[in-house]
Design an enzyme around this catalytic site. Structure first.
Site, short mmCIF file in Angstrom:
data_model
loop_
_atom_site.label_atom_id
_atom_site.label_comp_id
_atom_site.label_asym_id
_atom_site.label_seq_id
_atom_site.Cartn_x
_atom_site.Cartn_y
_atom_site.Cartn_z
NE ARG A 71 -2.21 -5.35 7.53
CZ ARG A 71 -3.26 -6.19 7.03
NH1 ARG A 71 -3.83 -6.70 8.05
NH2 ARG A 71 -3.85 -5.37 6.10
CG ASN B 274 -3.70 -2.12 7.30
OD1 ASN B 274 -3.43 -1.92 6.12
ND2 ASN B 274 -4.67 -2.78 7.27
CG HIS C 91 -4.93 -6.64 0.02
ND1 HIS C 91 -6.26 -6.88 0.63
CD2 HIS C 91 -4.86 -7.68 -0.85
CE1 HIS C 91 -6.90 -7.89 0.19
NE2 HIS C 91 -5.94 -8.45 -0.83
CE LYS D 147 -3.81 -2.45 2.60
NZ LYS D 147 -4.88 -2.27 3.69
CG PHE E 111 -13.78 2.94 7.50
CD1 PHE E 111 -13.21 2.34 6.39
CD2 PHE E 111 -14.72 2.35 8.09
CE1 PHE E 111 -13.24 0.87 6.41
CE2 PHE E 111 -14.73 0.94 8.24
CZ PHE E 111 -14.14 0.29 7.15
CE1 TYR F 258 -9.42 -3.52 0.79
CE2 TYR F 258 -8.50 -1.47 0.01
CZ TYR F 258 -8.33 -2.56 0.77
OH TYR F 258 -7.12 -2.88 0.98
NE ARG G 157 -5.69 -12.62 5.87
CZ ARG G 157 -6.61 -11.57 5.88
NH1 ARG G 157 -6.29 -10.57 5.01
NH2 ARG G 157 -7.53 -11.28 6.79
CB THR H 286 -7.55 -5.20 10.14
OG1 THR H 286 -8.17 -6.28 9.43
CG2 THR H 286 -7.70 -4.03 9.44
CD GLU I 249 -8.39 -10.08 -2.98
OE1 GLU I 249 -6.94 -10.18 -2.55
OE2 GLU I 249 -9.11 -9.74 -2.11
#
Ligand code: TYD
Length: 157
Positions: free
Chosen positions: A106, A116, A119, A13, A61, A53, A89, A95, A130
């Site tokens: 994270r 964070n 993804h 990100k 948000f 998303y 993961r 998150t 994805e």
């Protein structure tokens, strides 16, 4: 092919790029033994953010999340490996950075629930969708690595 061989999507990100953590984060996936099968830098369009998303578009948000995801380019990475989705993961962590275990990406580098860093696809179904969302078939590479059998011991087969 090992039946547990999976592909998963990572997005570095904007905060990962802005904070110069790209190399550090990528190295964690490489050192774990995951194989890089596709990489590219891009600015994510409105349409693709809303698709990616879609489970969050109704949230208050969402606009802030969208602005954050478009604040600078991101790097898209497709990773392959045995049990790649769940392993990735765990490396990324939950998150909210301030709740993530030390040792996860994270947990080590993020304090925020929004910013964070990374993804990672959360299921086989989403990983497939994805990867197709962000990569053309011709941008994904199928190749052999000599360390495969050292990393994936016989018990996986
Ligand atoms: P989500 O898919 O729930 O989490 P994850 O990235 O761990 O799979 O949420 C997607 C992103 O949306 C998340 O990484 C950061 C952002 N987000 C917020 O900004 N606030 C929130 O309350 C939630 C749930 C997510």
């Amino acid at each position: 092919m090992n039946p547990k061989e999976e592909k998963t999507l990572i997005i570095m990100k904007p905060d990962a790029i802005q904070r110069s953590l790209f190399g550090e984060i990528l190295q964690r996936f490489e050192r774990k033994g995951l194989k890089i099968i596709g990489v590219k830098m891009t600015k994510i369009s409105d349409v693709l953010i809303e698709e990616h998303y879609s489970h969050l578009v109704e949230k208050p948000f969402f606009n802030t999340l969208k602005n954050y995801m478009q604040a600078s380019p991101v790097v898209l990475i497709a990773l392959g490996g045995v049990n790649a989705i769940s392993a990735t993961r765990l490396i990324v962590g939950p998150t909210k950075g301030h709740e993530a275990d030390a040792g996860s990406i994270r947990g080590d580098y993020s304090m925020s629930g929004q910013s964070n860093l990374v993804h990672a696809s959360d299921s086989a179904e989403n990983a497939e969708i994805e990867i197709k969302r962000f990569f053309e078939e011709s941008e994904l590479f199928d190749y052999e690595k000599p360390d495969y059998k050292l990393i994936n011991a016989e018990d996986h087969f």
